[in-house]
Scaffold this active site. Structure first.
Site, short mmCIF file in Angstrom:
data_model
loop_
_atom_site.label_atom_id
_atom_site.label_comp_id
_atom_site.label_asym_id
_atom_site.label_seq_id
_atom_site.Cartn_x
_atom_site.Cartn_y
_atom_site.Cartn_z
N HIS A 393 0.88 -1.24 -0.10
CA HIS A 393 -0.06 0.16 0.11
C HIS A 393 0.98 1.37 -0.01
O HIS A 393 0.61 2.20 -0.56
CB HIS A 393 -0.77 -0.02 1.41
CG HIS A 393 -1.84 1.14 1.21
ND1 HIS A 393 -3.08 1.18 0.89
CD2 HIS A 393 -1.57 2.51 1.82
CE1 HIS A 393 -3.60 2.43 1.06
NE2 HIS A 393 -2.77 3.19 1.90
N GLU A 394 1.93 1.30 0.97
CA GLU A 394 2.78 2.71 0.82
C GLU A 394 3.58 2.89 -0.46
O GLU A 394 3.64 3.91 -0.73
CB GLU A 394 3.81 2.41 2.27
CG GLU A 394 2.90 2.43 3.50
CD GLU A 394 1.80 3.31 3.65
OE1 GLU A 394 0.67 2.82 4.39
OE2 GLU A 394 1.77 4.51 3.17
N HIS A 397 1.66 4.42 -3.01
CA HIS A 397 1.65 5.68 -2.64
C HIS A 397 2.94 6.40 -3.09
O HIS A 397 2.71 7.39 -3.98
CB HIS A 397 1.46 6.34 -1.11
CG HIS A 397 0.19 6.21 -0.25
ND1 HIS A 397 -0.76 6.73 -0.96
CD2 HIS A 397 0.11 5.84 0.69
CE1 HIS A 397 -2.10 6.49 -0.29
NE2 HIS A 397 -1.64 5.84 0.77
N HIS A 403 -5.68 7.35 -1.86
CA HIS A 403 -6.82 6.29 -1.41
C HIS A 403 -7.58 6.29 -2.57
O HIS A 403 -8.22 7.40 -2.97
CB HIS A 403 -7.28 6.60 -0.13
CG HIS A 403 -6.21 6.64 0.91
ND1 HIS A 403 -6.01 7.41 1.93
CD2 HIS A 403 -4.97 5.65 1.03
CE1 HIS A 403 -4.89 6.87 2.72
NE2 HIS A 403 -4.42 5.91 2.25
#
Length: 687
Positions: A393-394, A397, A403
């Protein structure tokens, strides 16, 4: 760009770091990892050609996601365009549709006796038609193309039911590269968790990476039909991605009381394979940072709100439970690793940094981090050491993804609530199976997903993207859930935008030209008159001994917030910086007049680093940026001395030559240093 033009927009924060995206702690019951990994691991994952002796198909790849929290409710906003529910059973076409996506039509001019190809697609991370996918949304656009120089499972729908022994032929520049026997639809790879079949009419074969290049076209022939009209895929970048791991051991953490470096310095081999299956890159190279690890007894957290929402000044932390909100230390470490990445000349490159944070509480016990942060588009992220949902997930980014639920609400993501409702299917080469857009029966979220996920017409749950609560939507045996096709296309765009160190280029660098579907030589340039550095902060010396020095400074004088971190030394790179004791260097950065007239114009050049080596020699370096009002480098910002404002706090990172041991590091007060270096500058900090 002339010196008198309107100033560009200021970057989001005073330290030059992109805004981090905060993510709710992800539940985890994992113990310390026990995998053995060689110290200073450097693994190289190339796409693998797995063609059987019969030249029939094996399978290829996209491995799904696993992520953070905040899944939307099933009753969320309606899709931007209507989603078509996927059929329940086997079908002659791909289940589902892609709202907002446009596919290029296949060639259709077929003569009598000629084989017709109704559909041709390539399964890599996702099943993508030869012409690619594209989206035009109210506030965003994206595309996803087949990945150049990466193996692919070709999927072909043949128009004639009586075709005998069909063969895929590859051609380039009028020459036949070879042929592959197509396996019948009955031999199509299965779907994860024993799920519904992807299709019942697709012939398939594994196409080697060497054929997946621009200029190659594919046709299909059979023993009773002549070759079909050729299709030339529209390819995306052939760039690799380097993943650099730099573990931070904080507040006394070491190998005796915390997960050891052998397990934190790189994902294990199986996880690396799954990351490669997930990311739209031709190759994944994983390395531990040449420094090995960065051990810190103290971390300075910049001004930010505490758990109650009250603004707090910058403050030092010597144990994780001293932070005043759950993301204070993570935020500080994200700023450090982002600035260190820039200082090493990696900022514009296809290099993603990840920092596992290993920390102790005040009782000396290992502390569970419980989340992560990534700078959107920065190429850098921090999180835990387990390389599961938080990690993927990071790094999303870091690739530029926000999101997905928030982006959907803003018209910048095509599928309702950040889901995969409308995405094409994924594919995983390691498990040799398709990845459905529906939550599989073996997923940990399956039993209760109806209360938190988008539903199809039959009440089945669509997966959530890893950028919106996808953790737990993956099949048993996977670490990561499935990214949507749209977000994978955006990751492909980030990779395509990067500068590539390329020995085959006349300049030493290249970039992907999407229109030409080829790399083009790239000459580094200084953008914005040096406002954000010289030659895009690419290295002027590479592979040399360096010391990385990180300094935090509070102009408001917040207690303990002005601090020189311990330097660390390794083989790295040096970017262009300036010596204020040199008249030529001062001229180069003179505001509005020098070679780089905006280098100091943004927020000033008022501080200098003096490094004294053990042999008594010294080096001086101007630290770019300070506490001046934007575009007024002679006037302080209105909040420069406000301890609650981020404008009063700065973090610099710089590499200096590392061929000699450091004796002393000093931060000097050198106001408007382009006008002259003080004879006896005030020493503000010393280490």
């Amino acid at each position: 760009m002339g010196n008198g033009e309107r100033p560009p927009a200021r970057r989001p924060d005073s330290s030059g770091s992109p805004p981090p995206a905060a993510d709710a702690p992800a539940a985890s019951n994992h113990p310390f990892s026990s995998h053995d990994t060689k110290h200073m691991t450097s693994r190289r994952l190339a796409s693998r050609t797995a063609v059987a002796a019969s030249l029939s198909a094996l399978m290829l790849a996209a491995c799904g996601g696993d992520d953070s929290a905040n899944a939307p409710t099933a009753g969320g906003a309606a899709p931007l365009t209507p989603a078509v529910a996927s059929p329940a059973g086997p079908t002659g076409s791909t289940p589902g549709s892609t709202p907002g996506a446009t596919t290029a039509p296949a060639p259709s001019s077929t003569s009598a006796g000629q084989l017709s190809v109704d559909k041709m697609a390539f399964a890599q991370t996702h099943v993508v038609p030869s012409g690619g996918l594209s989206w035009t949304l109210p506030n965003a656009s994206a595309s996803l193309r087949p990945i150049s120089r990466r193996d692919a499972l070709v999927l072909v729908a043949i128009g004639q039911a009586d075709a005998v022994q069909p063969v895929l032929e590859a051609w380039k520049d009028g020459a036949k590269l070879g042929a592959l026997a197509l396996s019948p639809p009955s031999a199509l790879p299965p779907t994860e968790s024993g799920g519904r079949a992807y299709a019942n009419d697709r012939w398939s074969a594994v196409v080697p990476a060497a054929w997946m290049v621009p200029g190659v076209s594919f046709s299909v022939s059979a023993s009773n039909y002549t070759s079909s009209v050729a299709q030339a895929p529209v390819f995306g970048t052939d760039a690799d991605v380097q993943l650099t791991i730099l573990p931070f051991y904080l507040f006394g953490a070491d190998d005796t009381n915390s997960p050891p470096l052998s397990t934190t310095q790189a994902p294990d081999a199986a996880t690396q394979q799954e990351i490669f299956a997930k990311w739209p890159t031709a190759e994944l190279k994983v390395r531990t940072h040449p420094a090995g690890r960065f051990s810190l007894a103290t971390v300075v957290v910049g001004p930010r709100a505490d758990r109650t929402g009250a603004a707090q000044p910058a403050y030092p932390v010597t144990a994780l439970d001293q932070q005043k909100d759950g993301y204070g230390v993570m935020s500080a470490m994200l700023t450090l690793i982002t600035n260190m990445r820039t200082a090493n000349g990696d900022g514009p490159l296809n290099d993603q940094y990840y920092a596992p944070l290993i920390a102790l509480n005040s009782n000396g016990q290992f502390a569970n981090l419980g989340g992560g942060l990534g700078g959107v588009g920065s190429g850098a992220a921090v999180g835990d050491h387990r390389y599961t949902g938080i990690f993927i997930h990071e790094q999303g980014h870091a690739f530029g993804l926000n999101h997905a639920g928030d982006e959907y609400a803003k018209g910048a993501y095509p599928y309702a609530g950040g889901s995969l409702s409308g995405s094409v299917w994924g594919y995983d080469p390691n498990h040799r199976e398709f990845l459905d857009v529906l939550v599989p029966t073996t997923a940990s979220s399956y039993a209760k997903c109806a209360s938190s996920h988008q539903l199809d017409a039959q009440g089945r749950c669509y997966k959530q993207d890893p950028m919106q609560g996808g953790a737990g939507d993956q099949s048993s045996g996977y670490k990561f859930a499935t990214f949507s096709d749209y977000n994978t296309g955006r990751m492909q765009a980030w990779i395509a935008s990067r500068v590539l160190a390329d020995p085959a280029s006349s300049t030493g660098y290249s970039k992907w030209d999407s229109a030409a579907q080829a790399r083009a030589p790239y000459t580094p340039t200084t953008d914005n008159n040096g406002l954000y550095g010289v030659n895009q902060n690419l290295p002027v010396q590479a592979g040399v001994p360096v010391h990385t020095i990180v300094v935090s400074f509070s102009k408001a004088g917040s207690a303990g917030a002005s601090y020189i971190y311990p330097p660390f030394s390794y083989t790295g790179n040096l970017i262009a910086t300036f010596d204020p004791t040199s008249a030529a260097d001062r001229q180069a950065i003179t505001v509005d007049k020098g070679t780089y007239p905006w280098y100091c114009k943004g927020t000033g050049c008022d501080y200098t680093l003096r490094v004294t080596y053990a042999d008594g020699s010294q080096t001086y370096r101007v630290l770019q940026g300070g506490f001046r009002a934007w575009w007024t480098p002679t006037v302080d910002d209105a909040n420069a001395t406000n301890p609650l404002s981020g404008s009063s706090f700065r973090v610099w990172a710089i590499n200096v030559p590392g061929d000699k041991r450091i004796g002393k590091i000093e931060l000097l007060d050198t106001p408007m240093v382009w006008n002259g270096m003080p004879a006896n500058p005030t020493v503000l900090l010393s280490r």
